[in-house]
Design a protein around this motif. Structure first.
Motif, PDB file in Angstrom:
ATOM      1  N   GLN A   6      46.310  32.336  44.227  1.00 31.54           N
ATOM      2  CA  GLN A   6      47.014  33.614  44.123  1.00 31.54           C
ATOM      3  C   GLN A   6      46.051  34.728  43.714  1.00 31.54           C
ATOM      4  OE1 GLN A   6      49.923  32.258  41.271  1.00 31.54           O
ATOM      5  NE2 GLN A   6      51.534  32.059  42.824  1.00 31.54           N
ATOM      6  N   ALA A   7      45.135  34.426  42.798  1.00 38.80           N
ATOM      7  CA  ALA A   7      44.135  35.412  42.399  1.00 38.80           C
ATOM      8  C   ALA A   7      43.245  35.799  43.576  1.00 38.80           C
ATOM      9  CB  ALA A   7      43.294  34.868  41.245  1.00 38.80           C
ATOM     10  N   ALA A   8      42.945  34.819  44.442  1.00 34.65           N
ATOM     11  CA  ALA A   8      42.159  35.116  45.634  1.00 34.65           C
ATOM     12  C   ALA A   8      42.930  36.047  46.564  1.00 34.65           C
ATOM     13  CB  ALA A   8      41.801  33.819  46.364  1.00 34.65           C
ATOM     14  N   GLY A   9      44.255  35.878  46.640  1.00 33.44           N
ATOM     15  CA  GLY A   9      45.073  36.787  47.439  1.00 33.44           C
ATOM     16  C   GLY A   9      45.054  38.199  46.885  1.00 33.44           C
ATOM     17  N   VAL A  10      45.104  38.324  45.551  1.00 34.85           N
ATOM     18  CA  VAL A  10      44.999  39.644  44.919  1.00 34.85           C
ATOM     19  C   VAL A  10      43.638  40.266  45.223  1.00 34.85           C
ATOM     20  CG1 VAL A  10      44.923  40.860  42.712  1.00 34.85           C
ATOM     21  CG2 VAL A  10      46.645  39.083  43.095  1.00 34.85           C
ATOM     22  N   GLY A  68      40.287  45.993  57.658  1.00 28.33           N
ATOM     23  CA  GLY A  68      41.132  45.383  58.687  1.00 28.33           C
ATOM     24  C   GLY A  68      41.083  43.872  58.663  1.00 28.33           C
ATOM     25  N   LEU A  69      39.874  43.312  58.575  1.00 31.84           N
ATOM     26  CA  LEU A  69      39.728  41.860  58.593  1.00 31.84           C
ATOM     27  C   LEU A  69      40.390  41.205  57.382  1.00 31.84           C
ATOM     28  CD1 LEU A  69      36.030  41.613  59.810  1.00 31.84           C
ATOM     29  CD2 LEU A  69      38.049  40.890  61.082  1.00 31.84           C
ATOM     30  N   LEU A  70      40.357  41.884  56.250  1.00 34.12           N
ATOM     31  CA  LEU A  70      40.946  41.307  55.041  1.00 34.12           C
ATOM     32  C   LEU A  70      42.411  41.702  54.851  1.00 34.12           C
ATOM     33  CD1 LEU A  70      38.064  41.732  52.428  1.00 34.12           C
ATOM     34  CD2 LEU A  70      38.580  39.774  53.876  1.00 34.12           C
ATOM     35  N   GLY A  71      42.793  42.833  55.421  1.00 32.14           N
ATOM     36  CA  GLY A  71      44.117  43.362  55.118  1.00 32.14           C
ATOM     37  C   GLY A  71      45.191  43.100  56.149  1.00 32.14           C
ATOM     38  N   ILE A  72      44.817  42.802  57.390  1.00 32.56           N
ATOM     39  CA  ILE A  72      45.827  42.570  58.430  1.00 32.56           C
ATOM     40  C   ILE A  72      46.324  41.128  58.314  1.00 32.56           C
ATOM     41  CG2 ILE A  72      46.264  42.490  60.905  1.00 32.56           C
ATOM     42  CD1 ILE A  72      44.118  44.645  61.255  1.00 32.56           C
ATOM     43  N   PRO A  73      47.588  40.932  57.990  1.00 30.78           N
ATOM     44  CA  PRO A  73      48.091  39.583  57.672  1.00 30.78           C
ATOM     45  C   PRO A  73      47.979  38.587  58.814  1.00 30.78           C
ATOM     46  CG  PRO A  73      49.648  41.277  56.964  1.00 30.78           C
ATOM     47  CD  PRO A  73      48.621  41.959  57.807  1.00 30.78           C
ATOM     48  N   TRP A 132      33.650  33.532  46.438  1.00 30.59           N
ATOM     49  CA  TRP A 132      34.742  32.798  45.792  1.00 30.59           C
ATOM     50  C   TRP A 132      36.039  32.924  46.589  1.00 30.59           C
ATOM     51  CZ3 TRP A 132      39.293  34.744  43.503  1.00 30.59           C
ATOM     52  CH2 TRP A 132      40.034  33.814  42.774  1.00 30.59           C
ATOM     53  N   ALA A 133      36.403  34.147  46.961  1.00 32.01           N
ATOM     54  CA  ALA A 133      37.658  34.356  47.687  1.00 32.01           C
ATOM     55  C   ALA A 133      37.608  33.723  49.070  1.00 32.01           C
ATOM     56  CB  ALA A 133      37.960  35.849  47.795  1.00 32.01           C
ATOM     57  N   ALA A 134      36.437  33.761  49.713  1.00 32.36           N
ATOM     58  CA  ALA A 134      36.310  33.153  51.044  1.00 32.36           C
ATOM     59  C   ALA A 134      36.529  31.649  50.989  1.00 32.36           C
ATOM     60  CB  ALA A 134      34.926  33.458  51.621  1.00 32.36           C
ATOM     61  N   ALA A 278      37.284  40.440  39.662  1.00 28.41           N
ATOM     62  CA  ALA A 278      36.340  39.409  39.229  1.00 28.41           C
ATOM     63  C   ALA A 278      36.796  38.765  37.923  1.00 28.41           C
ATOM     64  CB  ALA A 278      34.948  40.019  39.060  1.00 28.41           C
ATOM     65  N   LEU A 279      37.261  39.579  36.984  1.00 32.12           N
ATOM     66  CA  LEU A 279      37.779  39.039  35.721  1.00 32.12           C
ATOM     67  C   LEU A 279      38.998  38.156  35.971  1.00 32.12           C
ATOM     68  CD1 LEU A 279      37.475  42.241  33.504  1.00 32.12           C
ATOM     69  CD2 LEU A 279      36.243  40.093  33.134  1.00 32.12           C
ATOM     70  N   LEU A 280      39.869  38.592  36.888  1.00 27.24           N
ATOM     71  CA  LEU A 280      41.055  37.804  37.220  1.00 27.24           C
ATOM     72  C   LEU A 280      40.658  36.465  37.833  1.00 27.24           C
ATOM     73  CD1 LEU A 280      44.150  37.670  37.386  1.00 27.24           C
ATOM     74  CD2 LEU A 280      43.992  38.769  39.630  1.00 27.24           C
ATOM     75  N   ALA A 281      39.631  36.474  38.670  1.00 27.02           N
ATOM     76  CA  ALA A 281      39.168  35.233  39.290  1.00 27.02           C
ATOM     77  C   ALA A 281      38.693  34.238  38.231  1.00 27.02           C
ATOM     78  CB  ALA A 281      38.042  35.539  40.279  1.00 27.02           C
ATOM     79  N   ILE A 282      37.880  34.708  37.294  1.00 23.38           N
ATOM     80  CA  ILE A 282      37.366  33.820  36.247  1.00 23.38           C
ATOM     81  C   ILE A 282      38.500  33.337  35.346  1.00 23.38           C
ATOM     82  CG2 ILE A 282      35.839  33.693  34.239  1.00 23.38           C
ATOM     83  CD1 ILE A 282      34.444  33.686  36.978  1.00 23.38           C
ATOM     84  N   LEU A 283      39.462  34.221  35.043  1.00 22.51           N
ATOM     85  CA  LEU A 283      40.598  33.828  34.205  1.00 22.51           C
ATOM     86  C   LEU A 283      41.427  32.743  34.886  1.00 22.51           C
ATOM     87  CD1 LEU A 283      42.405  34.211  31.732  1.00 22.51           C
ATOM     88  CD2 LEU A 283      43.561  36.074  32.959  1.00 22.51           C
ATOM     89  N   SER A 284      41.691  32.901  36.175  1.00 24.23           N
ATOM     90  CA  SER A 284      42.505  31.916  36.883  1.00 24.23           C
ATOM     91  C   SER A 284      41.795  30.566  36.953  1.00 24.23           C
ATOM     92  CB  SER A 284      42.830  32.417  38.294  1.00 24.23           C
ATOM     93  OG  SER A 284      41.671  32.487  39.100  1.00 24.23           O
ATOM     94  N   GLU A 285      40.485  30.576  37.163  1.00 20.75           N
ATOM     95  CA  GLU A 285      39.730  29.333  37.222  1.00 20.75           C
ATOM     96  C   GLU A 285      39.661  28.669  35.845  1.00 20.75           C
ATOM     97  OE1 GLU A 285      38.416  27.666  39.604  1.00 20.75           O
ATOM     98  OE2 GLU A 285      38.366  28.989  41.337  1.00 20.75           O
ATOM     99  N   ARG A 286      39.555  29.467  34.824  1.00 14.06           N
ATOM    100  CA  ARG A 286      39.497  28.918  33.457  1.00 14.06           C
ATOM    101  C   ARG A 286      40.793  28.214  33.114  1.00 14.06           C
ATOM    102  NH1 ARG A 286      41.482  30.545  28.700  1.00 14.06           N
ATOM    103  NH2 ARG A 286      40.425  29.875  26.800  1.00 14.06           N
ATOM    104  N   ARG A 287      41.910  28.817  33.465  1.00 14.38           N
ATOM    105  CA  ARG A 287      43.202  28.212  33.148  1.00 14.38           C
ATOM    106  C   ARG A 287      43.418  26.939  33.970  1.00 14.38           C
ATOM    107  NH1 ARG A 287      46.757  31.206  30.182  1.00 14.38           N
ATOM    108  NH2 ARG A 287      48.493  30.029  31.041  1.00 14.38           N
ATOM    109  N   ARG A 288      42.913  26.924  35.199  1.00 16.74           N
ATOM    110  CA  ARG A 288      43.065  25.713  36.022  1.00 16.74           C
ATOM    111  C   ARG A 288      42.280  24.567  35.424  1.00 16.74           C
ATOM    112  NH1 ARG A 288      40.802  25.242  42.091  1.00 16.74           N
ATOM    113  NH2 ARG A 288      38.854  25.418  40.934  1.00 16.74           N
TER     114      ARG A 288
END
Length: 291
Positions: A6-10, A68-73, A132-134, A278-288
């Motif tokens: 979900q953090a990667a989606g954000v 476009g590449l990242l935003g078009i669903p 990370w997101a990729a 970036a902070l959200l990514a590290i936080l989500s990984e830490r909690r996992r």
């Protein structure tokens, strides 16, 4: 709390929106003058400052491609990985331009050069963030290669955050002739409320907090407790950066004719959203990893 996926989606949404906004301002008429002034301040790129309009449009096309590449669903994972690759290329280009002009990182630089250095430096978080997101765009999520890439990405993200926070913290407590950070702080809401007496001291305290935040984030390698403190302080920094930027009076600047361009604080606030992701990514990984 968000899962890593979900953090990667954000993160994907933040990157798509921010690059779309940057592209729009590179298309507006005022972009040519902004690019010409920016190029003229570089010892090598100054020779092509007369091509400012073409370069601004080329940058807009590049940024729109990312958006476009990242935003078009409906686009597939493979094209999204291409988009993240373009983000990485953008970051590397920014950092190469930055290190090739020492004036942009020098404490002796004038206000505009100092602002350019800050804005380019924030791209330090992008290579790790994009990698990370990729990693969440792969069909096989548990291969050894994917796990190695994710590990490298986390290290790059934390390293980029530490670099940015340490630098901007030092610029708040280290006196500079131009006093760029002091002037921007004095123009912000908090600076106006604190006044001329308390303002400089509050700015130095904020600088110390940012340095402490950078040191605490290094707990990623040795202490969960330190890392948790760093993430909390990092969230405070993000809120502070946005409040300071939006109330400083330098969020926008007049462009050509009746158009407007992002000011230095506006661009800084927009790109600080990358650090927030970036902070959200590290936080989500830490909690996992805790689970």
């Amino acid at each position: 709390m968000l899962t890593p996926a979900q953090a990667a989606g954000v993160t994907r949404g933040v990157l798509a929106v921010s690059f779309a906004i940057l592209a729009v301002f590179n298309i507006l008429p005022g972009a040519e003058a902004s690019w010409s002034a920016w190029l003229s301040d570089h010892p090598v790129l100054g020779d092509i400052s007369n091509q400012a309009l073409g370069l601004a449009l080329a940058a807009a096309v590049y940024q729109l491609a990312i958006a476009g590449l990242l935003g078009i669903p409906m686009l597939g994972a493979r094209l999204r990985r291409v988009g993240y690759g373009l983000v990485g290329g953008y970051a590397i280009g920014n950092l190469l331009i930055l290190v090739s002009n020492s004036n942009w990182l020098s404490p002796m630089a004038d206000n505009q050069a100092f602002a350019d250095g800050h804005i380019l430096l924030i791209a330090s978080v992008l290579p790790g963030l994009a990698l990370w997101a990729a990693g969440f765009e792969h069909d096989r999520m548990f291969t050894a290669r994917r796990q190695a890439d994710q590990s490298l990405a986390r290290h790059l993200i934390v390293t980029g955050l530490i670099l940015v926070l340490m630098y901007i913290g030092l610029t708040k407590i280290w006196p500079t002739p131009a006093d760029y950070t002091g002037q921007r702080f004095a123009a912000s809401l908090i600076g106006r409320v604190s006044g001329e007496v308390w303002g400089p001291w509050i700015l130095k305290v904020l600088g110390v907090i940012q340095i402490v935040t950078a040191l605490a984030l290094s707990g990623f390698w040795y202490s969960r407790r330190f890392l948790r403190a760093g993430l909390i302080l990092g969230a405070f920094w993000i809120v502070w950066a946005w409040v300071n930027a939006t109330t400083s009076g330098h969020f926008f600047q007049p462009g050509a004719g009746s158009t407007w361009q992002l000011g230095d604080m506006g661009e800084w606030a927009l790109k600080t959203s990358w650090a927030a992701a970036a902070l959200l990514a590290i936080l989500s990984e830490r909690r996992r990893r805790r689970r």
